[in-house]
Write a protein that holds these residues in place. Structure first.
Motif, PDB file in Angstrom:
ATOM      1  N   GLN A   1       0.820  -1.206   0.000  1.00  0.00           N
ATOM      2  CA  GLN A   1       0.000   0.000   0.000  1.00  0.00           C
ATOM      3  C   GLN A   1       0.857   1.260   0.000  1.00  0.00           C
ATOM      4  O   GLN A   1       0.480   2.286  -0.552  1.00  0.00           O
ATOM      5  CB  GLN A   1      -0.928   0.005   1.225  1.00  0.00           C
ATOM      6  N   GLU A   2       2.015   1.157   0.613  1.00  0.00           N
ATOM      7  CA  GLU A   2       2.882   2.332   0.701  1.00  0.00           C
ATOM      8  C   GLU A   2       3.536   2.675  -0.633  1.00  0.00           C
ATOM      9  O   GLU A   2       3.686   3.854  -0.968  1.00  0.00           O
ATOM     10  CB  GLU A   2       3.979   2.095   1.751  1.00  0.00           C
ATOM     11  N   ILE A   3       3.926   1.653  -1.389  1.00  0.00           N
ATOM     12  CA  ILE A   3       4.657   1.944  -2.624  1.00  0.00           C
ATOM     13  C   ILE A   3       3.762   1.937  -3.860  1.00  0.00           C
ATOM     14  O   ILE A   3       4.204   2.318  -4.940  1.00  0.00           O
ATOM     15  CB  ILE A   3       5.842   0.966  -2.800  1.00  0.00           C
ATOM     16  N   ALA A   4       2.500   1.509  -3.723  1.00  0.00           N
ATOM     17  CA  ALA A   4       1.596   1.490  -4.878  1.00  0.00           C
ATOM     18  C   ALA A   4       1.442   2.905  -5.439  1.00  0.00           C
ATOM     19  O   ALA A   4       1.302   3.878  -4.699  1.00  0.00           O
ATOM     20  CB  ALA A   4       0.238   0.931  -4.470  1.00  0.00           C
ATOM     21  N   TRP A   5       1.467   2.992  -6.738  1.00  0.00           N
ATOM     22  CA  TRP A   5       1.381   4.292  -7.423  1.00  0.00           C
ATOM     23  C   TRP A   5      -0.036   4.450  -7.962  1.00  0.00           C
ATOM     24  O   TRP A   5      -0.395   3.891  -8.988  1.00  0.00           O
ATOM     25  CB  TRP A   5       2.410   4.320  -8.542  1.00  0.00           C
ATOM     26  N   VAL A   6      -0.871   5.183  -7.244  1.00  0.00           N
ATOM     27  CA  VAL A   6      -2.287   5.288  -7.598  1.00  0.00           C
ATOM     28  C   VAL A   6      -2.757   6.730  -7.488  1.00  0.00           C
ATOM     29  O   VAL A   6      -2.078   7.596  -6.921  1.00  0.00           O
ATOM     30  CB  VAL A   6      -3.163   4.385  -6.696  1.00  0.00           C
ATOM     31  N   GLY A   7      -3.943   6.949  -8.016  1.00  0.00           N
ATOM     32  CA  GLY A   7      -4.564   8.261  -7.913  1.00  0.00           C
ATOM     33  C   GLY A   7      -3.797   9.313  -8.693  1.00  0.00           C
ATOM     34  O   GLY A   7      -3.254   9.062  -9.768  1.00  0.00           O
ATOM     35  N   ASN A   8      -3.743  10.510  -8.117  1.00  0.00           N
ATOM     36  CA  ASN A   8      -3.094  11.637  -8.787  1.00  0.00           C
ATOM     37  C   ASN A   8      -1.676  11.873  -8.292  1.00  0.00           C
ATOM     38  O   ASN A   8      -1.112  12.940  -8.531  1.00  0.00           O
ATOM     39  CB  ASN A   8      -3.921  12.913  -8.576  1.00  0.00           C
ATOM     40  N   GLU A   9      -1.111  10.893  -7.617  1.00  0.00           N
ATOM     41  CA  GLU A   9       0.252  11.058  -7.119  1.00  0.00           C
ATOM     42  C   GLU A   9       1.220  11.210  -8.299  1.00  0.00           C
ATOM     43  O   GLU A   9       1.259  10.369  -9.192  1.00  0.00           O
ATOM     44  CB  GLU A   9       0.669   9.848  -6.277  1.00  0.00           C
ATOM     45  N   PRO A  10       2.025  12.287  -8.312  1.00  0.00           N
ATOM     46  CA  PRO A  10       2.998  12.450  -9.400  1.00  0.00           C
ATOM     47  C   PRO A  10       4.001  11.302  -9.414  1.00  0.00           C
ATOM     48  O   PRO A  10       4.371  10.764  -8.365  1.00  0.00           O
ATOM     49  CB  PRO A  10       3.676  13.784  -9.060  1.00  0.00           C
ATOM     50  N   GLY A  11       4.440  10.939 -10.610  1.00  0.00           N
ATOM     51  CA  GLY A  11       5.389   9.851 -10.726  1.00  0.00           C
ATOM     52  C   GLY A  11       6.673  10.103  -9.957  1.00  0.00           C
ATOM     53  O   GLY A  11       7.219   9.191  -9.328  1.00  0.00           O
ATOM     54  N   ALA A  12       7.158  11.342  -9.996  1.00  0.00           N
ATOM     55  CA  ALA A  12       8.405  11.666  -9.297  1.00  0.00           C
ATOM     56  C   ALA A  12       8.246  11.485  -7.789  1.00  0.00           C
ATOM     57  O   ALA A  12       9.173  11.020  -7.104  1.00  0.00           O
ATOM     58  CB  ALA A  12       8.832  13.090  -9.616  1.00  0.00           C
ATOM     59  N   THR A  13       7.082  11.837  -7.261  1.00  0.00           N
ATOM     60  CA  THR A  13       6.841  11.689  -5.824  1.00  0.00           C
ATOM     61  C   THR A  13       6.895  10.225  -5.416  1.00  0.00           C
ATOM     62  O   THR A  13       7.532   9.850  -4.428  1.00  0.00           O
ATOM     63  CB  THR A  13       5.468  12.286  -5.446  1.00  0.00           C
ATOM     64  N   ASN A  14       6.231   9.371  -6.196  1.00  0.00           N
ATOM     65  CA  ASN A  14       6.245   7.948  -5.893  1.00  0.00           C
ATOM     66  C   ASN A  14       7.651   7.380  -6.011  1.00  0.00           C
ATOM     67  O   ASN A  14       8.089   6.578  -5.179  1.00  0.00           O
ATOM     68  CB  ASN A  14       5.297   7.207  -6.842  1.00  0.00           C
ATOM     69  N   PHE A  15       8.381   7.802  -7.039  1.00  0.00           N
ATOM     70  CA  PHE A  15       9.747   7.330  -7.262  1.00  0.00           C
ATOM     71  C   PHE A  15      10.629   7.645  -6.055  1.00  0.00           C
ATOM     72  O   PHE A  15      11.343   6.768  -5.543  1.00  0.00           O
ATOM     73  CB  PHE A  15      10.297   7.998  -8.523  1.00  0.00           C
TER      74      PHE A  15
END
Length: 241
Positions: free
Chosen positions: A181-195
């Motif tokens: 759940q912590e590393i899943a890249w979902v919603g409007n989260e910017p790609g750089a933020t998730n990275f």
């Protein structure tokens, strides 16, 4: 400490990229399927703090993998464990740097919204399978949070209707354990933020790549049957986590 981890891992990724790009171009004239990109992607996962476990095996020399999609880490995991190339939306090709890296791993870019391109997509899939022997499709079409599957888009599987009998089709279940759940890249989260969230983690990420049994019989009767059978297999696998 988080900033230090990000800085250290970014530096390691840059050095690793430079080394692998050099190796790629040295190997390019001597091989049809360059061996460097899968090794590069496996290294990306390691630098990001991922510990990978693979369960199951591919049952034929040529295979299409249909995987649930959680994170950008899915690509390093699958490339590193199976040597796979990938199907991606052609919108990604608009980013020159990203397209350059994707092209090195023989990524197949498809126009998912235009049915008139299906024949061309079939040719692309066949060429990718001939070169790499393993190709991955994320049939949900986007990432999810790991709690349940999104609808399987059967249109993405249209090119599989005509794959030959020697090509196995395997559902593949990806899990990141407690970190999902912590590393899943979902919603409007910017790609750089998730990275950078992934690079900044202090704890290792325990990932599992489960290659489920190949589809057989009626499950192969067209893209809708493939989609339904894939959803059933992945749902059962996820229920056991």
């Amino acid at each position: 400490m988080r900033r230090l981890r990000i800085a250290y891992r970014m530096a390691a990724l840059i050095v690793w990229l430079i080394l692998c790009v050099g190796a790629f171009y040295i190997a390019a004239p001597f091989t049809r399927r360059n061996p460097v990109p899968p090794r590069f992607l496996a290294g990306v996962a390691t630098i990001a703090g991922v510990r990978v476990r693979r369960i199951g095996s591919i049952s034929a020399p040529r295979a299409v993998l249909l995987a649930n999609h959680l994170s950008w880490l899915d690509i390093p995991l699958l490339a590193g464990t199976t040597g796979s190339v990938f199907v991606a939306h052609d919108g990604l090709a608009g980013n020159r740097a990203l397209k350059w890296l994707c092209d090195m791993n023989d990524t197949v870019f498809i126009a998912r919204s235009r049915r008139s391109t299906v024949a061309h997509q079939v040719d692309q899939v066949r060429e990718a399978l001939d070169a790499a022997r393993v190709l991955t499709v994320f049939p949900e079409g986007t990432t999810n949070d790991g709690t349940a599957l999104l609808p399987i888009k059967s249109a993405l599987l249209s090119a599989l209707d005509t794959t030959d009998a020697g090509t196995a089709i395997h559902p593949v279940a990806l899990s990141y354990g407690d970190a999902t759940q912590e590393i899943a890249w979902v919603g409007n989260e910017p790609g750089a933020t998730n990275f950078f969230n992934v690079l900044g983690r202090g704890k290792p990420i325990d990932a599992t790549v489960t290659i489920l049994p190949a589809l057989t019989g009626e499950a192969l009767n067209g893209r809708k049957a493939i989609a339904e059978a894939t959803r059933d297999a992945l749902t059962k696998a996820m229920a056991g986590w």
